[in-house]
Enzyme design. Structure first.
Site, PDB file in Angstrom:
ATOM      1  N   HIS A  61      59.006  33.470  54.278  1.00  0.00           N
ATOM      2  CA  HIS A  61      59.073  32.768  55.554  1.00  0.00           C
ATOM      3  C   HIS A  61      58.797  33.744  56.710  1.00  0.00           C
ATOM      4  O   HIS A  61      59.654  34.017  57.541  1.00  0.00           O
ATOM      5  CB  HIS A  61      60.445  32.098  55.728  1.00  0.00           C
ATOM      6  CG  HIS A  61      60.644  30.921  54.831  1.00  0.00           C
ATOM      7  ND1 HIS A  61      61.274  31.023  53.612  1.00  0.00           N
ATOM      8  CD2 HIS A  61      60.285  29.622  54.967  1.00  0.00           C
ATOM      9  CE1 HIS A  61      61.305  29.836  53.034  1.00  0.00           C
ATOM     10  NE2 HIS A  61      60.718  28.961  53.828  1.00  0.00           N
ATOM     11  N   ASN A  62      57.579  34.233  56.739  1.00  0.00           N
ATOM     12  CA  ASN A  62      57.181  35.205  57.736  1.00  0.00           C
ATOM     13  C   ASN A  62      56.055  34.631  58.590  1.00  0.00           C
ATOM     14  O   ASN A  62      55.753  33.438  58.544  1.00  0.00           O
ATOM     15  CB  ASN A  62      56.761  36.507  57.052  1.00  0.00           C
ATOM     16  CG  ASN A  62      55.804  36.252  55.889  1.00  0.00           C
ATOM     17  OD1 ASN A  62      54.826  35.525  56.035  1.00  0.00           O
ATOM     18  ND2 ASN A  62      56.105  36.827  54.721  1.00  0.00           N
TER      19      ASN A  62
ATOM     20  N   ASP B  71      54.460  22.038  56.050  1.00  0.00           N
ATOM     21  CA  ASP B  71      55.398  23.095  55.668  1.00  0.00           C
ATOM     22  C   ASP B  71      55.288  23.435  54.184  1.00  0.00           C
ATOM     23  O   ASP B  71      55.440  24.596  53.788  1.00  0.00           O
ATOM     24  CB  ASP B  71      56.819  22.647  56.020  1.00  0.00           C
ATOM     25  CG  ASP B  71      57.806  23.806  56.019  1.00  0.00           C
ATOM     26  OD1 ASP B  71      57.362  24.975  56.063  1.00  0.00           O
ATOM     27  OD2 ASP B  71      59.018  23.550  55.997  1.00  0.00           O
TER      28      ASP B  71
END
Length: 989
Positions: free
Chosen positions: A606-607, A757
């Site tokens: 999650h970067n 997402d």
């Protein structure tokens, strides 16, 4: 002297009806008032019926007023046109509903202690009454009189008449449970004496200890004493007769007990007038019966007085509570208000408040708690010398003084306060000259004040930790503080502790807010991209979308450097026509993108790269998937910005973990913990200098954009997705395609955020497999923390020991989370089917792996659509056709690059691979692709002329010597002719 006749009285009362009403209210009993009210009601009803000619019609005005049940000055006002019977009934109907108790209660509260005159019965009247009539008269007196002085005065007068005694006295019990004594309340009551003549006040009352004198012995033994000759009894104090000149012959003294059998007073009658001054057995029986009712009356009167005092105390405490919560910003003003209320409540000469030193409170070894609770040690936990006060306040003679450290350190009163802290309980010193080290002398202070009686109470905060002491010195009436005072100061100290604690917390909160503002300013400066960084991006050329393949569903960013991702992001906003339409300064746009990238942590998945890919998927769904016409420009701008910011400052753990460890984020947000934090972080960036991309929006559009931004970011919480996807599925099945209503459009945006997402699940198999490994690695890191630090077994998805079950878990993830949303989009919009087809292809591959079947990493995914939209939503056709899929031989396949996060990326550099692009120096990165990758939209392989590819940061490896051939590579409709690196070729777009 003029004689007043009944006719004169009648005429006067007719002319002055208010006098009659007032007199009856003050002198008539309840029965009389009810009779009068009933009579006037009948007369008023008859008069009203006669005037209206309708029998049985109600009197609304009268009954409406009657329902109030209270008598006020307004109800006594006579209206000119109102019938007199109605006026009178309206007045007395209230009286009939009121009890004399409530009237006395209101009088007591108003400070009116005027007593009703006691109606005395003469000897002939009493003798004509039967015993039943006598006691009925006594019961009426008890029921109608709650003033213990009036009631007891009347009882003593009647007893004196019935027993033919000369006079009587009444003593009431006072003092604490361990130190009781009698005080004279009524003394020398005779047949002709008035209450004012007989009553004793605090100034002249006589104090008789239990066991001393005749009355004291009766109180102690609870037995009556009948003495025929008092001078022959050693218990009688003859000094009283010597002082008054009165000769006492006989005394009959009896205890007055309550319903629990406890002595509450002593009554005695003196000197029987007839005969030989001796009281007979019959006199004892009569006296005992009267005193039984007297005990009931005294108990009721005392309870009534206690209720009045309790009501007043509650009113003062409520006033104190209101004052404390109104004044929380200044401790000195708050303490002054507290001491003024305490002094008014307990009528003392001086009041002080001592507060403990903050450092002393924070020391765990010095925490004062209630004595005897949770303490099993026999050794003393604390000493007086260990107590240190930080502040002290004193109120004396109406003036408040803040004591200096030198003043309260050497003060005897402060020393007593320290003793209270050591004992951790209330300290009530009746006479300071008889207490401890102060025996034999008063306690003079610097101002000449001498303390005699002291009452100290610890002040607790909400954690029951002592934070100070309230100290009261010397009651105004000269009496010591009693048990009732202790109860009052105990309740008072609770409010005091809350007030002081809240004030201190408010001051601490103000300091923390100031520190937070400074820290936020510092962090904002360091978390914001510098102006120089933005200017560097500004001067560089932004390649076209085709160069980055931004319109394709199979987009892959692993060959792009971080600068390329920033440029690609800016390119998407340029192609969407958002920067020019909303007049966003180009420097602001560049700086905002750089700042957003800077605020992503280097976690495994999650970067920034994940956020960039989510934004690209949203861009593709809008312009390749034909969804752009569904939204206006503000919505498109907010959605793309939300995609970039939806995981800002992600910590590599999920919401459940934050709640489990009770992190500050979990304490700050109750639901959607991380999503709320991402949104707040996004707003912080927008509010920082040079980063407000919405600065040119009109106020209404600005608020709307922020609202869409919040809704979109919060929609990435899968918990909310599960709640909404049923409604979305129902809309799709019912044929909804336009989404014109606001709530339906919000639902569409929420589902699009979820689809973007988790879009990695739709990518070509090789990309999907690499991303799945990254996601799993991040999950395993959280599981390791839960095992090692929390001592808990993680769920299988995060358990490293279950890594072999990854294929099966991926299949479950696709079936239960991803498939419903992509299936719905594919059903609605054919242009979005490549997402669903990519999902199904990856599911087949994961299913084969779960069944231990071989899956080639170069497995073919469905060809992407070639249709896209312009910035305003107009459809255009790509010039590039779809090539037929081919498999290149193994010798031509490029080595597989493992996709890594910035945290684990190995940097490789080769300064020789530098190319010129339009006159600007830039690092050039190209990875050769196989024929099979080419059919998916990637450039064809360069064969043996391929240079080794760098990692994500864009540092190319040293390449082999190229052959003399110069192959051409088709790059999204454009042809690039490659030359030798030494010739510095230009890429033609």
């Amino acid at each position: 002297m003029t004689t007043i006749t009944e006719d004169d009285v009648d005429q006067y009362l007719r002319e002055h009806p208010q006098f009659l009403a007032t007199w009856l209210l003050e002198n008539a009993d309840d029965d009389t008032l009810r009779v009068v009210a009933r009579k006037f009601k009948q007369d008023a009803l008859s008069q009203f019926t006669h005037q209206n000619g309708q029998a049985g019609k109600s009197m609304p005005a009268v009954e409406e007023k009657e329902s109030t049940g209270s008598l006020s000055e307004d109800s006594m006002t006579i209206e000119p046109n109102e019938d007199r019977n109605l006026q009178t009934y309206r007045t007395f109907s209230k009286v009939g509903r009121n009890s004399i108790t409530s009237m006395i209660f209101r009088k007591y509260l108003d400070g009116d202690r005027t007593r009703r005159s006691s109606v005395k019965k003469d000897l002939d009247d009493l003798k004509r009454m039967s015993e039943e009539e006598l006691f009925m008269e006594l019961i009426r007196d008890i029921a109608s009189e709650l003033d213990v002085n009036v009631l007891c005065h009347k009882i003593l007068q009647n007893v004196s008449i019935l027993t033919n005694s000369d006079r009587g006295s009444l003593f009431l019990v006072r003092g604490s449970r361990d130190n009781k004594y009698l005080v004279s309340k009524l003394f020398d009551v005779t047949e002709s004496s008035t209450l004012e003549q007989s009553i004793h006040t605090e100034a002249n009352e006589i104090i008789v200890p239990f066991g001393v004198g005749i009355a004291g012995n009766v109180a102690l033994s609870r037995e009556p004493i009948n003495i025929k000759d008092v001078y022959a009894d050693p218990r009688f104090n003859q000094e009283v007769d010597k002082k008054t000149g009165y000769r006492t012959h006989s005394i009959l003294s009896m205890p007055i007990v309550n319903f629990e059998g406890e002595v509450i007073g002593v009554a005695q009658i003196i000197n029987k007038i007839s005969g030989n001054h001796e009281f007979s057995k019959q006199d004892e029986d009569l006296f005992r019966k009267y005193l039984t009712f007297c005990g009931i009356g005294i108990t009721n009167a005392q309870l009534f007085e206690m209720s009045v005092n309790e009501f007043k105390r509650n009113q003062l405490l409520l006033h104190l509570a209101r004052g404390m919560f109104e004044e929380q910003s200044n401790l000195e003003k708050l303490v002054q208000k507290i001491m003024l209320d305490a002094q008014d409540l307990l009528k003392c000469e001086r009041c002080s408040v001592y507060l403990l030193d903050d450092s002393f409170q924070r020391d765990p070894s010095n925490q004062f708690r209630q004595a005897g609770k949770g303490d099993n040690t026999s050794e003393p936990l604390r000493k007086v010398e260990d107590v240190h006060f930080s502040q002290a306040f004193e109120l004396y003679a109406g003036k408040m003084k803040v004591l200096t450290p030198a003043e309260f350190q050497n003060s005897k009163a402060a020393f007593i306060a320290k003793i209270t802290l050591v004992a951790a309980e209330t300290l009530n010193i009746e006479d300071l000259t008889r207490y401890g080290g102060f025996v034999g002398h008063h306690v003079p202070e610097d101002n000449g004040f001498s303390a005699k009686s002291v009452l100290c109470m610890p002040i607790h905060n909400s954690d029951r930790t002592i934070i100070g002491v309230t100290q009261l010195i010397n009651k105004v009436n000269g009496q010591p503080f009693d048990e009732n005072d202790e109860h009052i100061i105990e309740a008072f100290s609770i409010f005091t502790g809350l007030g002081i604690h809240n004030c201190q917390m408010y001051e601490n909160a103000c300091q923390l807010m100031a520190k937070q503002s400074v820290a936020l300013e510092v962090l904002s400066y360091h978390a914001t991209a510098s102006k120089e960084e933005a200017e560097r991006i500004m001067v560089e050329r932004i390649p076209a979308s085709e160069d980055y393949k931004l319109y394709r569903y199979d987009f892959d960013d692993k060959l792009m450097s971080d600068d390329d991702t920033i440029k690609a992001t800016i390119r998407m906003f340029l192609d969407a026509n958002l920067i020019s339409q909303f007049k966003v300064p180009y420097e602001t746009m560049c700086r905002w993108v750089c700042t957003v990238k800077k605020n992503y942590r280097p976690v495994t998945y999650h970067n920034w790269r994940h956020a960039f890919n989510v934004c690209q998927t949203m861009f593709t769904m809008l312009y390749t998937g034909d969804l752009r016409p569904k939204f206006d420009a503000v919505e498109v701008f907010a959605l793309m910005a939300a995609c970039l910011c939806h995981d800002l400052d992600h910590r590599g753990t999920n919401n459940a973990f934050q709640v489990k460890v009770a992190s500050p984020l979990a304490m700050l947000y109750s639901t959607s913990v991380l999503e709320h934090h991402h949104f707040d972080h996004c707003i912080m960036i927008i509010n920082s200098e040079g980063n407000n991309i919405f600065q040119s929006f009109p106020p209404e559009e600005y608020r709307r954009a922020i609202k869409i931004l919040e809704h979109a970011i919060l929609s990435t919480d899968l918990a909310l997705y599960f709640k909404k996807r049923g409604d979305f599925k129902s809309l799709v099945e019912n044929g909804e395609r336009e989404f014109l209503e606001e709530n339906k459009k919000d639902l569409l945006k929420a589902m699009m955020m979820t689809a973007c997402d988790v879009a990695a699940i739709t990518k070509p198999w090789k990309i999907q497999k690499e991303i799945a490994q990254l996601v799993t690695a991040e999950f395993f890191e959280q599981g390791d923390i839960e095992k090692t630090q929390l001592g808990e077994k993680p769920i299988p998805m995060m358990d490293r020991e279950k890594k072999d079950e990854l294929p099966k878990m991926q299949v479950d993830f696709i079936d239960f989370i991803c498939a419903p949303v992509y299936e719905a989009f594919a059903k609605m919009f054919p242009s979005l089917r490549p997402l669903h087809e990519g999902l199904l292809a990856n599911r087949r591959n994961w299913s084969q792996l779960a069944n231990n079947e071989y899956v080639d990493d170069m497995a073919i995914s469905p060809a992407p659509s070639s249709t896209k939209l312009t910035g305003d939503g107009t459809k255009i056709k790509s010039k590039t056709g779809t090539k037929k899929a081919q498999r290149s031989p193994k010798s031509q396949r490029s080595p597989m690059l493992i996709r890594k996060s910035p945290l684990v990326t190995r940097r490789l550099s080769d300064p020789n691979e530098v190319f010129k692009r339009n006159g600007q120096v830039a690092t050039h990165k190209i990875k050769m692709a196989s024929t099979q990758r080419e059919c998916q939209g990637f450039p064809p392989s360069r064969g043996k002329a391929q240079s080794k590819v760098s990692s994500r940061e864009g540092q190319p490896l040293a390449e082999k010597s190229p052959k003399k051939t110069k192959p051409e590579v088709s790059l999204l409709n454009k042809t690039v002719k490659h030359t030798k690196p030494s010739q510095n070729p230009k890429t033609q777009r």
